[in-house]
Design a protein around this motif. Structure first.
Motif, PDB file in Angstrom:
ATOM      1  N   CYS A  79       0.834  -1.211   0.000  1.00 56.31           N
ATOM      2  CA  CYS A  79       0.000   0.000   0.000  1.00 56.31           C
ATOM      3  C   CYS A  79       0.864   1.254   0.000  1.00 56.31           C
ATOM      4  O   CYS A  79       0.559   2.240  -0.692  1.00 56.31           O
ATOM      5  CB  CYS A  79      -0.926   0.001   1.213  1.00 56.31           C
TER       6      CYS A  79
ATOM      7  N   CYS B 106      -5.881  10.398  10.117  1.00 57.74           N
ATOM      8  CA  CYS B 106      -5.950  11.220   8.912  1.00 57.74           C
ATOM      9  C   CYS B 106      -4.570  11.336   8.253  1.00 57.74           C
ATOM     10  O   CYS B 106      -4.467  11.832   7.122  1.00 57.74           O
ATOM     11  CB  CYS B 106      -6.472  12.619   9.244  1.00 57.74           C
ATOM     12  N   ASN B 107      -3.548  10.916   8.950  1.00 65.24           N
ATOM     13  CA  ASN B 107      -2.184  10.916   8.433  1.00 65.24           C
ATOM     14  C   ASN B 107      -1.888   9.525   7.879  1.00 65.24           C
ATOM     15  O   ASN B 107      -1.716   8.575   8.642  1.00 65.24           O
ATOM     16  CB  ASN B 107      -1.210  11.280   9.558  1.00 65.24           C
ATOM     17  N   PRO B 108      -1.824   9.355   6.559  1.00 65.59           N
ATOM     18  CA  PRO B 108      -1.620   8.017   5.988  1.00 65.59           C
ATOM     19  C   PRO B 108      -0.293   7.368   6.389  1.00 65.59           C
ATOM     20  O   PRO B 108      -0.219   6.149   6.537  1.00 65.59           O
ATOM     21  CB  PRO B 108      -1.686   8.254   4.481  1.00 65.59           C
TER      22      PRO B 108
ATOM     23  N   TYR C   7      -6.121   4.944   1.241  1.00 67.24           N
ATOM     24  CA  TYR C   7      -5.098   5.960   1.018  1.00 67.24           C
ATOM     25  C   TYR C   7      -4.255   5.638  -0.211  1.00 67.24           C
ATOM     26  O   TYR C   7      -3.933   6.532  -1.012  1.00 67.24           O
ATOM     27  CB  TYR C   7      -4.194   6.077   2.249  1.00 67.24           C
TER      28      TYR C   7
ATOM     29  N   PHE D  21      -4.523   8.287  -3.623  1.00 63.20           N
ATOM     30  CA  PHE D  21      -3.364   9.053  -4.090  1.00 63.20           C
ATOM     31  C   PHE D  21      -2.877   8.554  -5.447  1.00 63.20           C
ATOM     32  O   PHE D  21      -2.475   9.358  -6.297  1.00 63.20           O
ATOM     33  CB  PHE D  21      -2.236   8.999  -3.055  1.00 63.20           C
TER      34      PHE D  21
ATOM     35  N   MET E  45       0.915   4.200  -2.780  1.00 66.77           N
ATOM     36  CA  MET E  45       0.659   5.575  -2.366  1.00 66.77           C
ATOM     37  C   MET E  45       1.836   6.489  -2.725  1.00 66.77           C
ATOM     38  O   MET E  45       1.641   7.608  -3.209  1.00 66.77           O
ATOM     39  CB  MET E  45       0.397   5.643  -0.858  1.00 66.77           C
TER      40      MET E  45
ATOM     41  N   LEU F  79      -8.721   1.142   5.334  1.00 59.99           N
ATOM     42  CA  LEU F  79      -8.148   2.483   5.393  1.00 59.99           C
ATOM     43  C   LEU F  79      -6.797   2.530   4.689  1.00 59.99           C
ATOM     44  O   LEU F  79      -6.492   3.483   3.966  1.00 59.99           O
ATOM     45  CB  LEU F  79      -8.015   2.916   6.857  1.00 59.99           C
ATOM     46  N   CYS F  80      -5.988   1.501   4.911  1.00 60.78           N
ATOM     47  CA  CYS F  80      -4.681   1.412   4.236  1.00 60.78           C
ATOM     48  C   CYS F  80      -4.854   1.399   2.718  1.00 60.78           C
ATOM     49  O   CYS F  80      -4.164   2.110   1.985  1.00 60.78           O
ATOM     50  CB  CYS F  80      -3.937   0.156   4.672  1.00 60.78           C
TER      51      CYS F  80
END
Length: 256
Positions: free
Chosen positions: A145, A202-204, A233, A237, A149, A229-230
């Motif tokens: 991930c 909120c911080n990937p 993000y 992006f 990203m 969530l992983c």
């Protein structure tokens, strides 16, 4: 995209070799710096922060190292990707090749360095007497991930850098902010307010750092929503970066 990568495989391989060799050109230790640099950074951080944050915390060095290597990989990958288009303008201005090849090559070079660092990381895990277990294989998920990203963010930054050279200085400031908000040397659970703890998600970069710590230190596999969530993000992006490249592909040449 994969088809074009295959068609330009030779160029892609040469770009990776060039980026990797360029980094260690005229250095005495060469590739050893890929392992030595994070160790020296860890030593400095351990000497400074252990006295303030990790004096009574179990496996604090691994906690610190987990954040340090993820952040270092993110920084190298995205900063390298940012300058990839401008740095290779002499190639794609003369030859019609997919421009994302240059971002990909920077990311592969950074990934190789990250892989060398991981070896040292697991050595510290052994020294810290953390038992290896089957859950360790799940670490491939945050790594994959993170790669996706980083490629996406690299495409976004490289496109912005073509049009606005000021982004280089702004991004350095942003990286400083990101470093201090990624809980590399302090514990998020020491914040009593649960909303503050959730805000870190909120911080990937922190999300991937926490995944590493949950697997290695706690020995647990994160929940299914956390996996979502992983993936979220990574795809957001990468999708945004791909859209920007496709939309501005023809305009890059006019601003180089």
């Amino acid at each position: 995209m994969l088809q074009k990568l295959k068609e330009n495989q030779f160029l892609f391989e040469e770009l990776v070799k060039r980026d990797f060799k360029k980094k260690y050109k005229r250095t005495v230790l060469g590739m050893v710096w890929s392992m030595l640099n994070p160790l020296l950074n860890l030593l400095v951080m351990a000497l400074v922060f252990t006295q303030f944050f990790g004096r009574n915390s179990p496996h604090y060095i691994i906690y610190l190292f987990s954040g340090n290597i993820i952040m270092a990989y993110y920084k190298e990958s995205t900063k390298g990707g940012m300058s990839s288009l401008v740095g290779n303008a002499g190639i794609f201005s003369k030859i019609n090749v997919p421009k994302y090849l240059f971002v990909f090559s920077k990311n592969v070079s950074a990934l190789i360095n990250f892989g060398l660092t991981i070896v040292i990381y697991f050595l510290f895990v052994i020294i810290d007497r953390i038992p290896f277990h089957i859950n360790f294989f799940c670490l491939i998920i945050p790594v994959c991930c993170l790669v996706v990203m980083n490629v996406g963010i690299g495409m976004i930054l490289s496109a912005l850098y073509v049009f606005f050279r000021d982004i280089e200085y702004l991004y350095d400031v942003f990286l400083t902010l990101l470093t201090y908000t990624s809980a590399i040397f302090y514990y998020v659970d020491r914040f009593k307010n649960p909303w503050v703890q959730r805000a870190f998600l909120c911080n990937p970069v922190y999300v991937y750092i926490k995944y590493f710590r949950t697997i290695v230190i706690d020995g647990n596999i994160p929940s299914l929503p956390y996996h979502g969530l992983c993936l979220f993000y990574a795809l957001v992006f990468f999708g945004l970066g791909s859209f920007i490249y496709k939309h501005y592909n023809q305009k890059f040449l006019y601003y180089i």
